[in-house]
Design an enzyme around this catalytic site. Sequence first.
Site, PDB file in Angstrom:
ATOM      1  N   GLU A 196      64.783  34.260 -74.663  1.00  0.00           N
ATOM      2  CA  GLU A 196      63.390  34.261 -75.127  1.00  0.00           C
ATOM      3  C   GLU A 196      62.793  32.860 -75.154  1.00  0.00           C
ATOM      4  O   GLU A 196      61.656  32.645 -74.736  1.00  0.00           O
ATOM      5  CB  GLU A 196      63.311  34.874 -76.529  1.00  0.00           C
ATOM      6  CG  GLU A 196      61.892  35.029 -77.057  1.00  0.00           C
ATOM      7  CD  GLU A 196      61.126  36.135 -76.334  1.00  0.00           C
ATOM      8  OE1 GLU A 196      60.179  35.787 -75.588  1.00  0.00           O
ATOM      9  OE2 GLU A 196      61.472  37.308 -76.488  1.00  0.00           O
ATOM     10  N   LYS A 254      58.873  29.295 -65.622  1.00  0.00           N
ATOM     11  CA  LYS A 254      58.551  30.303 -66.637  1.00  0.00           C
ATOM     12  C   LYS A 254      57.916  31.539 -66.009  1.00  0.00           C
ATOM     13  O   LYS A 254      58.217  32.675 -66.399  1.00  0.00           O
ATOM     14  CB  LYS A 254      57.607  29.697 -67.673  1.00  0.00           C
ATOM     15  CG  LYS A 254      58.230  28.590 -68.500  1.00  0.00           C
ATOM     16  CD  LYS A 254      57.192  27.922 -69.390  1.00  0.00           C
ATOM     17  CE  LYS A 254      57.808  26.831 -70.244  1.00  0.00           C
ATOM     18  NZ  LYS A 254      56.792  26.122 -71.042  1.00  0.00           N
ATOM     19  N   ASP A 264      57.277  23.228 -64.417  1.00  0.00           N
ATOM     20  CA  ASP A 264      57.682  23.905 -65.647  1.00  0.00           C
ATOM     21  C   ASP A 264      57.078  25.309 -65.705  1.00  0.00           C
ATOM     22  O   ASP A 264      57.769  26.295 -65.976  1.00  0.00           O
ATOM     23  CB  ASP A 264      57.232  23.078 -66.856  1.00  0.00           C
ATOM     24  CG  ASP A 264      57.489  23.760 -68.179  1.00  0.00           C
ATOM     25  OD1 ASP A 264      58.576  23.593 -68.734  1.00  0.00           O
ATOM     26  OD2 ASP A 264      56.578  24.471 -68.663  1.00  0.00           O
ATOM     27  N   GLY A 311      53.128  13.461 -78.323  1.00  0.00           N
ATOM     28  CA  GLY A 311      54.427  14.048 -78.063  1.00  0.00           C
ATOM     29  C   GLY A 311      54.376  15.357 -77.299  1.00  0.00           C
ATOM     30  O   GLY A 311      55.391  16.034 -77.157  1.00  0.00           O
ATOM     31  N   LYS A 357      64.750  27.072 -69.156  1.00  0.00           N
ATOM     32  CA  LYS A 357      63.946  27.823 -68.173  1.00  0.00           C
ATOM     33  C   LYS A 357      64.417  27.603 -66.745  1.00  0.00           C
ATOM     34  O   LYS A 357      64.453  28.534 -65.946  1.00  0.00           O
ATOM     35  CB  LYS A 357      62.465  27.442 -68.312  1.00  0.00           C
ATOM     36  CG  LYS A 357      62.141  26.007 -67.929  1.00  0.00           C
ATOM     37  CD  LYS A 357      60.748  25.585 -68.300  1.00  0.00           C
ATOM     38  CE  LYS A 357      60.607  25.286 -69.753  1.00  0.00           C
ATOM     39  NZ  LYS A 357      61.354  24.106 -70.206  1.00  0.00           N
ATOM     40  N   ILE A 368      56.400  32.678 -78.919  1.00  0.00           N
ATOM     41  CA  ILE A 368      55.742  33.925 -78.516  1.00  0.00           C
ATOM     42  C   ILE A 368      56.812  34.872 -77.962  1.00  0.00           C
ATOM     43  O   ILE A 368      57.437  34.572 -76.950  1.00  0.00           O
ATOM     44  CB  ILE A 368      54.675  33.671 -77.438  1.00  0.00           C
ATOM     45  CG1 ILE A 368      53.672  32.621 -77.909  1.00  0.00           C
ATOM     46  CG2 ILE A 368      53.944  34.965 -77.093  1.00  0.00           C
ATOM     47  CD1 ILE A 368      52.665  32.215 -76.842  1.00  0.00           C
ATOM     48  N   GLU A 421      55.978  14.263 -71.805  1.00  0.00           N
ATOM     49  CA  GLU A 421      57.074  13.309 -71.687  1.00  0.00           C
ATOM     50  C   GLU A 421      56.567  12.004 -71.059  1.00  0.00           C
ATOM     51  O   GLU A 421      55.469  11.950 -70.497  1.00  0.00           O
ATOM     52  CB  GLU A 421      58.181  13.894 -70.803  1.00  0.00           C
ATOM     53  CG  GLU A 421      58.751  15.213 -71.297  1.00  0.00           C
ATOM     54  CD  GLU A 421      59.637  15.046 -72.511  1.00  0.00           C
ATOM     55  OE1 GLU A 421      60.024  13.883 -72.821  1.00  0.00           O
ATOM     56  OE2 GLU A 421      59.938  16.064 -73.160  1.00  0.00           O
TER      57      GLU A 421
END
Length: 435
Positions: free
Chosen positions: A131, A206, A202, A188, A107, A138, A191
């Site tokens: 993708e 996106k 993040d 999990g 990303k 998705i 991080e």
Amino acid sequence: MQSVDVPVALLGYGTVGAAVHRLLSEQGDEIERATGHRLRVVRALVRDPARERGFDAGPGVLTTDFDAVLGDRSIRLVAEVMGGVEPAGEHVLALLRSGRSVVTANKQLVARHGAELFDAASTAGAQLRFEASVCAAIPVIKVLRESLVVTNVHRVVGIVNGTTNFILSAMSEGRSYADALAEAQRFGYAEADPTDDVAGLDAAAKTAILATVAFGSRVPLEWVAVDGIEAVREEHIEAARALDMRVKLLGRATLAHGRVDVRVGPAFVDIHHPLAAVDGPFNAVMLQGDAIREITMEGPGAGGIETASAVVADLVSIVGTTGTGFLQGDPVWRQVERMPPGDLASPWYLRLEVEDRAGVLARLAQELAVEGVSVARLVQQPSNGHAVLHVVTHEAPAGRVEAALAAIRALPESRGEASALPVVSERGIEELGWA
């Protein structure tokens, strides 16, 4: 139909890379029946070949030498699943310039260097697909690029980070931020260093990618206004519950009058909104456009096998469309301006802490009125000799709301830090019963 053998290379062979290899191996017959191609992993670039892997790569596949991939002319298709901007970006550019088609789950790479990558792909006649860089399993990029190509999408709203959605969901069940984060790390979902997730970085990458594809105009990462969830407290969760809302970290991209506004941050989401019910480490994206009204897609947004499934789907798309010229180019076809950051209008939730005495409410109402911010609902709670006010406003531009808050913070009666979060609802103030 005679099968075509397609040698594939992977850049990276961690959790996602191993899962891609497993899917290509175990589902090879199904892929061959659908496409007439047999995708076979022949090289995988790694740092440490001795490290234990989730799926046996086989003899001679793992290599530490990028030239073993670049120099092998039989390899025409590469999946980049190593992460990081460099050296991944340098490797992907070299491959595209050599005419190889590349699928990436990266990303940050797509958000920061998409223009350069697509230019290289176009010049060399290669494909770049991405993708897996947004919401893993998705297929929102595919829907935007193909199914909705003439829909004129003007708004994208989504939960695009499973880690923060898990944390906020846990907080809505009564756990503290620290406990919810620790639980996400145990499972999990987060991080050891969760900064990219909890700070909204993040989700920002996106959302920039989604806005670029949805609006057909390059949206630089620098255009995304970003707030994370570190400042979300139990008080916000409780206030949202009292107002029949949920706190969610949303990526929001809006195109209006030829200008785009893109932002990531916590929001109060009406419980009747489709995104309010999306809990745990799930993602969901709502697309709104002229011809569709709205479409919402929900599913797992992270995880090795989920991301790998999106990578494989892009690999299959490439071998299925190579030579057709179908949707191989850069999704950008125009240039739109950035909306001034304070112009986007929304209803707002305000949390104000003030002295609990006569006349204070009137002072607050006056400061809001000066900026044209109208109150739709107000709930007052006592707190340690002060009053905490939960205010929901009618729709108002972000800049006006921030100016009003700055004036309120300067009042001698103000206590604590006045804060604002946008309200996201498909219902109007009147329908919410707050008029």
